[in-house]
Design a protein around this motif. Structure first.
Motif, PDB file in Angstrom:
ATOM      1  N   HIS A   1     -25.808 -13.983  90.674  1.00  0.00           N
ATOM      2  CA  HIS A   1     -24.613 -14.583  89.722  1.00  0.00           C
ATOM      3  C   HIS A   1     -23.561 -15.416  90.408  1.00  0.00           C
ATOM      4  O   HIS A   1     -23.097 -16.430  89.915  1.00  0.00           O
ATOM      5  N   ARG A   2     -23.004 -14.598  91.513  1.00  0.00           N
ATOM      6  CA  ARG A   2     -21.912 -15.345  92.134  1.00  0.00           C
ATOM      7  C   ARG A   2     -22.161 -16.724  92.824  1.00  0.00           C
ATOM      8  O   ARG A   2     -21.585 -17.723  92.870  1.00  0.00           O
ATOM      9  N   GLU A   3     -23.393 -16.683  93.487  1.00  0.00           N
ATOM     10  CA  GLU A   3     -23.898 -17.908  93.954  1.00  0.00           C
ATOM     11  C   GLU A   3     -24.159 -19.047  92.979  1.00  0.00           C
ATOM     12  O   GLU A   3     -23.635 -20.216  93.102  1.00  0.00           O
ATOM     13  N   VAL A   4     -24.748 -18.638  91.762  1.00  0.00           N
ATOM     14  CA  VAL A   4     -24.797 -19.588  90.892  1.00  0.00           C
ATOM     15  C   VAL A   4     -23.598 -20.244  90.028  1.00  0.00           C
ATOM     16  O   VAL A   4     -23.516 -21.325  90.132  1.00  0.00           O
ATOM     17  N   GLU A   5     -22.759 -19.269  90.155  1.00  0.00           N
ATOM     18  CA  GLU A   5     -21.305 -19.638  90.008  1.00  0.00           C
ATOM     19  C   GLU A   5     -20.565 -20.470  90.701  1.00  0.00           C
ATOM     20  O   GLU A   5     -19.934 -21.817  90.278  1.00  0.00           O
TER      21      GLU A   5
ATOM     22  N   PRO B   1     -31.002 -23.379  92.768  1.00  0.00           N
ATOM     23  CA  PRO B   1     -30.578 -21.990  92.391  1.00  0.00           C
ATOM     24  C   PRO B   1     -31.305 -21.201  91.344  1.00  0.00           C
ATOM     25  O   PRO B   1     -31.250 -19.951  91.144  1.00  0.00           O
ATOM     26  N   LEU B   2     -31.731 -22.137  90.477  1.00  0.00           N
ATOM     27  CA  LEU B   2     -32.352 -21.399  89.287  1.00  0.00           C
ATOM     28  C   LEU B   2     -33.938 -21.734  89.025  1.00  0.00           C
ATOM     29  O   LEU B   2     -34.310 -22.888  89.330  1.00  0.00           O
TER      30      LEU B   2
ATOM     31  N   ARG C   1     -18.210 -15.872 102.302  1.00  0.00           N
ATOM     32  CA  ARG C   1     -19.559 -15.082 102.578  1.00  0.00           C
ATOM     33  C   ARG C   1     -20.616 -15.687 101.662  1.00  0.00           C
ATOM     34  O   ARG C   1     -21.690 -15.586 102.037  1.00  0.00           O
ATOM     35  N   THR C   2     -20.047 -16.164 100.322  1.00  0.00           N
ATOM     36  CA  THR C   2     -21.056 -16.711  99.659  1.00  0.00           C
ATOM     37  C   THR C   2     -21.624 -17.964 100.121  1.00  0.00           C
ATOM     38  O   THR C   2     -23.022 -18.181 100.122  1.00  0.00           O
ATOM     39  N   VAL C   3     -20.823 -18.698 100.526  1.00  0.00           N
ATOM     40  CA  VAL C   3     -21.235 -20.183 100.983  1.00  0.00           C
ATOM     41  C   VAL C   3     -22.185 -19.788 102.202  1.00  0.00           C
ATOM     42  O   VAL C   3     -23.182 -20.698 102.387  1.00  0.00           O
TER      43      VAL C   3
END
Length: 267
Positions: A10-14, A222-223, A44-46
């Protein structure tokens, strides 16, 4: 763990959706402010997304690797027109007159709409302005344009209202486009709204045709657009690398390599 409909957390999609809204790039500090998290969380997400190839890191910021999806559909209609036109012609030949057809907002799908102008008595359900304009008031075809929030880049409508509208129809053939493909999850899209609609449509349609060019194979997004079991055929301009072709065969998806209009041979 990723959600079942996502190829990312979810955080990556956001974060990816925020980058799309920012035009494809942003500074780490700005992303932290917008998402109300720390810069370390953004980094971290990047880092995870960079390993998948979805983003590229630069000093103090990040940008999307695949920026084509950010271009307006009107611009994409003018790119690779020969290949898209050939794919569209074959796709149109696979759709009988009298069918109920769903067409998404993709540029290749807009070419499919043009290819369907010689058909009669179609019920065309679409969230794309270009597809609707191509077929309205033509050969007794009925065009049903879904309501919802209008997105400028896609020239189409999205949201819960769009999905609710489309679900009223008994769809014979759905024609969808993609932003990426991998061997783990299959067909991928960059936009959450577009992916939600694609999943709703492909679960209901009797046949699903994915129209794309070979450059999408190996691209990450991502989806998840749809489950491989829901796809009938992939129409493509060139045979993809063996690893992708074998996966499509394993999933029992027909691969239609569109012939060159000059030679009549597959490429």
């Amino acid at each position: 763990m990723p959600h079942t409909e996502n190829h990312a957390t979810h955080r990556e999609v956001e974060l990816l959706e925020t980058l799309r809204a920012q035009g494809g790039s942003a500074r780490t500090s700005h992303l932290a402010d917008v998402l109300s998290v720390s810069e370390e969380t953004i980094r971290r997400t990047v880092k995870v997304l960079a390993k998948t190839g979805m983003v590229q890191r630069v000093h103090g910021g990040v940008y999307l690797s695949n920026t084509e999806a950010l271009d307006p559909v009107g611009s994409r209609l003018k790119i690779r027109t020969k290949a898209k036109g050939q794919i569209a012609a074959v796709a149109a030949s696979m759709i009988p007159s009298g069918s109920c057809v769903f067409l998404d907002v993709g540029s290749t799908t807009a070419h499919v709409a043009t290819g369907l102008r010689s058909h009669r008595d179609l019920k065309v359900v679409t969230n794309g302005i270009h597809a609707a304009q191509a077929l309205v008031d033509n050969n007794d075809n009925q065009v049903f344009l879904a309501g919802g929030a209008l997105y400028h880049v896609e020239d189409g409508t999205f949201g819960p209202e769009t999905i609710e509208f489309v679900e009223r129809f008994n769809i014979d053939v759905a024609v969808i486009s993609i932003d990426g493909f991998d061997c783990e999850t299959g067909f991928l899209l960059s936009s959450a709204a577009e992916a939600a609609l694609a999943r709703a449509v492909t679960q209901r349609a009797r046949r699903v045709l994915v129209v794309t060019d070979v450059t999408k194979f190996g691209q990450s997004a991502p989806l998840i657009a749809c489950k491989p079991r829901d796809v009938t055929a992939v129409l493509i301009d060139k045979l993809p690398d063996r690893i992708f072709h074998q996966k499509l065969i394993e999933w029992e998806i027909e691969v239609v390599v569109v012939p060159d209009s000059k030679t009549g041979k597959t490429r």
